[in-house]
Write an enzyme that holds these catalytic residues in place. Structure first.
Site, PDB file in Angstrom:
ATOM      1  N   ARG A  81       0.837  -1.202   0.000  1.00  0.00           N
ATOM      2  CA  ARG A  81       0.000   0.000   0.000  1.00  0.00           C
ATOM      3  C   ARG A  81       0.878   1.261   0.000  1.00  0.00           C
ATOM      4  NH1 ARG A  81      -4.064  -0.457  -1.902  1.00  0.00           N
ATOM      5  NH2 ARG A  81      -5.003   1.291  -0.796  1.00  0.00           N
ATOM      6  N   HIS A 131      -6.772   8.494  10.872  1.00  0.00           N
ATOM      7  CA  HIS A 131      -6.470   7.057  10.840  1.00  0.00           C
ATOM      8  C   HIS A 131      -4.995   6.767  10.574  1.00  0.00           C
ATOM      9  CE1 HIS A 131     -10.955   5.860   9.957  1.00  0.00           C
ATOM     10  NE2 HIS A 131     -10.739   6.174  11.211  1.00  0.00           N
ATOM     11  N   GLY A 198     -16.770  11.448  -0.034  1.00  0.00           N
ATOM     12  CA  GLY A 198     -16.165  10.170  -0.433  1.00  0.00           C
ATOM     13  C   GLY A 198     -15.955   9.183   0.684  1.00  0.00           C
ATOM     14  N   SER A 200     -18.054   6.078   3.084  1.00  0.00           N
ATOM     15  CA  SER A 200     -19.267   5.258   3.159  1.00  0.00           C
ATOM     16  C   SER A 200     -20.023   5.470   4.461  1.00  0.00           C
ATOM     17  CB  SER A 200     -18.906   3.781   3.006  1.00  0.00           C
ATOM     18  OG  SER A 200     -18.061   3.384   4.068  1.00  0.00           O
ATOM     19  N   LEU A 225     -20.201   9.393  -4.273  1.00  0.00           N
ATOM     20  CA  LEU A 225     -20.610   8.751  -5.517  1.00  0.00           C
ATOM     21  C   LEU A 225     -22.042   8.253  -5.434  1.00  0.00           C
ATOM     22  CD1 LEU A 225     -19.429   7.956  -8.274  1.00  0.00           C
ATOM     23  CD2 LEU A 225     -18.754   5.779  -7.262  1.00  0.00           C
ATOM     24  N   GLU A 226     -22.447   7.821  -4.256  1.00  0.00           N
ATOM     25  CA  GLU A 226     -23.777   7.221  -4.051  1.00  0.00           C
ATOM     26  C   GLU A 226     -24.187   7.551  -2.622  1.00  0.00           C
ATOM     27  OE1 GLU A 226     -22.673   3.152  -4.572  1.00  0.00           O
ATOM     28  OE2 GLU A 226     -21.290   3.237  -2.891  1.00  0.00           O
TER      29      GLU A 226
END
Ligand code: OAD
Length: 256
Positions: A81, A131, A198, A200, A225-226
């Site tokens: 990562r 985080h 962005g 959830s 996005l949703e």
């Protein structure tokens, strides 16, 4: 969107028939970002189809227990990562937020759940990584943190104490306390506007910030996005890719 959503809202709240530039009324802003803001830079999100948590089990790579049980697996995951984020570039959403940070004369705090460095590479300064950060290593032996771009898999020595094999990724794993929550709540207490971009809304305490904001009477806006898990908590939600939605919103709030 014609005119400004905020101006309309403020007219309702303040009874200001003349309308004012939004910058005169909203002074302090807290922005929360998540993996969606970096998706168009080529970094996988966590919970979308094929996302990181479909490719790897959280309990295998993102808990202190996983690190104790199989440090090689965990270090290899974060080494990959760390390498990946150094191959990508900030996108238009990161740059728009940096433009807002530079132009905004009131308080502004960008709280990111992201562990990449794309916000700072785009130029945002008023930034907090709740985080942790891929590009930091944290020594379990002496508690020192160091900027770290290389691998940890080969168990390098800590530059501060010299002990080998004690450096871990400076990432907040599940079961650990996110960083700098006092500063986040302090900024939220003074905010007039909370914007979530962005994310959830699946991971607390970040996911709970919108409720805190609503309870304090702070305006809330979601750009995602949703619809997120917490979408019903927001006064307004706008859906679309961050590289389109964020620059448009920044232009709007800066008054063009
Ligand atoms: P998620 O993967 O849970 O959610 C990413 C959100 O971004 C989703 O709602 C997507 O719909 C949205 N999205 C995807 N592409 C987008 C785009 N181009 N533009 C706008 N939105 C887009 O990621 P986070 O909410 O950030 O924690 O996850 C929160 C935390 O869970 C992470 O910080 C990480 C993870 O476990 C730790 O590692 C501690």
């Amino acid at each position: 969107m014609s005119g400004s959503y905020y101006i309309k809202q403020l007219k309702q709240v303040l009874g200001d028939d003349e309308g004012k530039h939004v910058g005169q009324d909203i002074k302090n802003i807290v922005i929360l970002t998540g993996a969606g803001v970096s998706a168009e830079s080529g970094i996988d999100t966590f919970r979308s189809a094929g996302g990181l948590w479909e490719q790897h089990k959280v309990e295998d790579v993102a808990t202190p227990e996983a690190f104790a049980r199989d440090p090689d697996l965990v270090l290899r995951f974060y080494d990959m990562r760390r390498e990946r984020i150094q191959q990508v570039e900030p996108n238009a959403a990161h740059y728009a937020l940096a433009r807002l940070d530079a132009a905004w004369s009131g308080n502004l705090l960008l709280v990111t759940q992201n562990v990449d460095d794309l916000h700072e590479r785009a130029g945002t300064q008023r930034l907090l990584h709740m985080h942790g950060e891929h590009l930091n290593a944290w020594c379990n032996a002496c508690d020192a943190r160091h900027r770290w771009r290389e691998t940890l898999m080969d168990r390098p020595a800590c530059p501060a104490c010299g002990i080998s094999g004690q450096l871990r990724p400076d990432i907040v794993w599940f079961g650990e306390m996110p960083y700098r929550m006092d500063e986040i709540y302090h900024a939220l207490n003074q905010a007039d506007l909370f914007v979530s971009i962005g994310t959830s809304g699946a991971v607390y305490p970040a996911a709970g910030l919108v409720r805190e904001a609503r309870q304090k009477g702070i305006k809330t806006l979601e750009l995602n996005l949703e619809p997120s898990h917490g979408t019903s908590w927001f006064e307004e939600s706008r859906h679309g890719p961050a590289t389109l939605m964020v620059p448009a919103w920044v232009t709007e709030i800066l008054g063009g």
